[in-house]
Design an enzyme around this catalytic site. Structure first.
Site, PDB file in Angstrom:
ATOM      1  N   SER A  38       1.089 -10.620  -4.789  1.00  0.00           N
ATOM      2  CA  SER A  38       1.597  -9.403  -5.515  1.00  0.00           C
ATOM      3  C   SER A  38       2.855  -9.662  -6.301  1.00  0.00           C
ATOM      4  O   SER A  38       3.553 -10.453  -5.561  1.00  0.00           O
ATOM      5  CB  SER A  38       1.350  -8.139  -4.818  1.00  0.00           C
ATOM      6  OG  SER A  38       0.125  -7.785  -4.261  1.00  0.00           O
TER       7      SER A  38
HETATM    8  C1  SAM Z   1      -3.403  -8.265  -3.825  1.00  0.00           C
HETATM    9  S1  SAM Z   1      -3.927  -8.962  -2.338  1.00  0.00           S
HETATM   10  C2  SAM Z   1      -2.746  -8.855  -0.895  1.00  0.00           C
HETATM   11  C3  SAM Z   1      -1.262  -9.250  -1.625  1.00  0.00           C
HETATM   12  C4  SAM Z   1      -0.376  -9.464  -0.477  1.00  0.00           C
HETATM   13  N1  SAM Z   1      -0.321  -8.247   0.276  1.00  0.00           N
HETATM   14  C5  SAM Z   1       0.999 -10.161  -0.830  1.00  0.00           C
HETATM   15  O1  SAM Z   1       1.549 -10.199  -0.069  1.00  0.00           O
HETATM   16  O2  SAM Z   1       1.194 -10.006  -1.893  1.00  0.00           O
HETATM   17  C6  SAM Z   1      -5.246  -8.165  -1.689  1.00  0.00           C
HETATM   18  C7  SAM Z   1      -6.073  -8.804  -0.720  1.00  0.00           C
HETATM   19  O3  SAM Z   1      -7.133  -7.555  -0.235  1.00  0.00           O
HETATM   20  C8  SAM Z   1      -8.020  -8.330   0.413  1.00  0.00           C
HETATM   21  N2  SAM Z   1      -9.080  -7.280   0.929  1.00  0.00           N
HETATM   22  C9  SAM Z   1      -9.885  -6.593   0.014  1.00  0.00           C
HETATM   23  N3  SAM Z   1     -10.848  -6.013   0.766  1.00  0.00           N
HETATM   24  C10 SAM Z   1     -10.590  -6.142   1.964  1.00  0.00           C
HETATM   25  C11 SAM Z   1     -10.980  -5.388   3.129  1.00  0.00           C
HETATM   26  N4  SAM Z   1     -11.901  -4.527   3.047  1.00  0.00           N
HETATM   27  N5  SAM Z   1     -10.345  -5.504   4.305  1.00  0.00           N
HETATM   28  C12 SAM Z   1      -9.004  -6.475   4.355  1.00  0.00           C
HETATM   29  N6  SAM Z   1      -8.608  -7.088   3.255  1.00  0.00           N
HETATM   30  C13 SAM Z   1      -9.261  -6.753   2.012  1.00  0.00           C
HETATM   31  C14 SAM Z   1      -8.435  -9.330  -0.435  1.00  0.00           C
HETATM   32  O4  SAM Z   1      -9.182 -10.491   0.106  1.00  0.00           O
HETATM   33  C15 SAM Z   1      -6.914  -9.736  -0.990  1.00  0.00           C
HETATM   34  O5  SAM Z   1      -6.642 -10.993  -0.487  1.00  0.00           O
END
Ligand code: SAM
Length: 401
Positions: A76
């Site tokens: 992000s």
């Molecule tokens: C925007 S990214 C996270 C960015 C991160 N926190 C960073 O350090 O920048 C969102 C993540 O949420 C994960 N995600 C989506 N649905 C999910 C779920 N049900 N459980 C866990 N992770 C999930 C996706 O695979 C994706 O990698």
């Protein structure tokens, strides 16, 4: 990495953080010292290998996984992360959605006696996060691959759960994994509007402390939720995220009908519209829906929305009203205005303008959100606009009442 690259990465990092600090100051939401320290320390370039050091510090999201034209994972943008980090403290932290970078920031913020677990549904993502965290020296961050709809480390509770993926509901596991006075920070989509809410636990309920604009890739797995889109015109849709939101037939092509304008008389001096007004309109206007416009529809003048990705709108029959772009009325004065098209356009534009005035007369409050278990009877709900999700009931309450 050679010495010159290291120096320039550090310089770029400090320059980026200077901007974030300045921008937070300007918005009246000063960045906390521990958040600023973490941003100045964590080498983001190690979490986005493969992009240039300039890009690593351009303060934008770096997409790390795409499928069928959809962004599934990213590291992000630091500015967006800083917003959420600023919303809550915690020592034992669960992060939902792993990019590695935010987990490292959280590890700094948690302090020497704290702990961080980060979970992602996607093994490619957790493998990547693990490798980046190790390379940057954050070996004690626990990385788990699981669907975060469910409890991650059974029996463990956290004083902060920070969700970095767009959620539509609050599953029971997020409440039960919190300590008694723990905080959940979650970008939650309700009535088409996404806000990062900081919600404090109180028994089996959560009550909000703050909210901020936010946008994240949507949740996958058991908590995935698809909204419905209703086409209004070329590049303009209504986005209905709640199953009981309803619009009548006959709205397609509504922009070909004459536009009525209703000035509200409500002025904002900064030229920055308030996201709290959107929430007020969502929770007070019958027939509320969020309008989404492509840039092409804005450029062509088809629609003049207050915000491209979720302008407050209402429909009644084949009539549409929406909040228009702020209109400059004096040197540093901008007025909220409502526009409408359709058979009842004059009424609808005025109804929206009237609700903008009601918000102003109530001293422009930010709503307080209550999240209660889905089986809570009506009699036990606080007064306000109720939105029923799959697991929870969400109530927008008016703090001035
Ligand atoms: C925007 S990214 C996270 C960015 C991160 N926190 C960073 O350090 O920048 C969102 C993540 O949420 C994960 N995600 C989506 N649905 C999910 C779920 N049900 N459980 C866990 N992770 C999930 C996706 O695979 C994706 O990698």
């Amino acid at each position: 990495m050679n010495v010159d690259t290291t120096t320039s990465a550090e310089e770029l990092r400090h320059a980026m953080v200077d901007k974030i600090v300045e921008e937070h100051q300007w918005r009246g939401l000063p960045l906390r010292a521990d958040v600023e320290r973490a941003l100045r320390k964590v080498p983001r370039e190690l979490f986005v290998p493969g992009v240039s050091v300039e890009e690593a510090y351009a303060d934008t999201a770096v997409i790390t996984k795409r499928e069928n034209n959809m962004n599934l994972s990213s590291v992000s943008a630091p500015n967006a992360i800083a917003d959420m980090l600023n919303q809550a403290h915690g020592q034992h932290i669960l992060e939902i959605g792993s990019g590695g970078y935010n987990a490292a920031l959280l590890r700094e913020i948690a302090g020497p006696n704290g702990s961080v677990t980060t979970v992602d549904i996607d093994e490619d993502v957790t493998d990547r996060a693990r490798a980046c965290l190790d390379a940057a020296g954050y070996t004690d961050v626990k990385v788990v691959c699981a669907d975060a709809e469910f409890a991650i480390e059974p029996g463990r509770r956290y004083d902060l759960i920070i969700v970095t993926v767009g959620a539509w509901d609050v599953p029971p596991a997020w409440v039960s994994q919190l300590t008694d006075d723990g905080t959940l920070v979650v970008p939650l989509r309700t009535l088409g509007l996404t806000r990062s809410w900081a919600l404090k636990r109180s028994g089996d309920r959560l009550i909000s402390r703050s909210n901020l604009m936010a946008g994240f890739v949507p949740m996958r797995g058991a908590g995935a939720h698809k909204g419905r889109s209703v086409v209004l015109g070329d590049g303009v849709n209504l986005w209905l995220t709640e199953p009981d939101q309803h619009v009548d037939e006959g709205l397609e092509g509504v922009f070909s009908q004459e536009r009525h304008e209703a000035p509200s008389g409500v002025i904002v001096s900064s030229g920055r519209q308030s996201p709290d007004l959107d929430l007020w309109l969502a929770s007070h206007l019958p027939g509320f829906a969020a309008l989404i416009a492509q840039q092409s529809a804005i450029d062509s003048g088809l629609v003049v929305p207050s915000w491209q990705y979720g302008t407050p709108a209402l429909t009644r029959g084949a009539t549409l009203a929406y909040q228009g772009r702020l209109r400059q009325v004096a040197e540093a004065e901008y007025e909220y205005v409502a526009y409408a098209h359709g058979p009842e356009a004059a009424w609808a534009a005025e109804a929206m303008a009237e609700e903008i005035r009601a918000w102003d007369q109530a001293s422009r409050p930010a709503p307080v959100l209550h999240v209660v278990p889905g089986d809570t009877p009506d009699a036990d709900l606080p007064e306000g606009r109720v939105v029923n999700k799959k697991h929870s009931r969400i109530i927008f309450t008016d703090p001035t009442k």
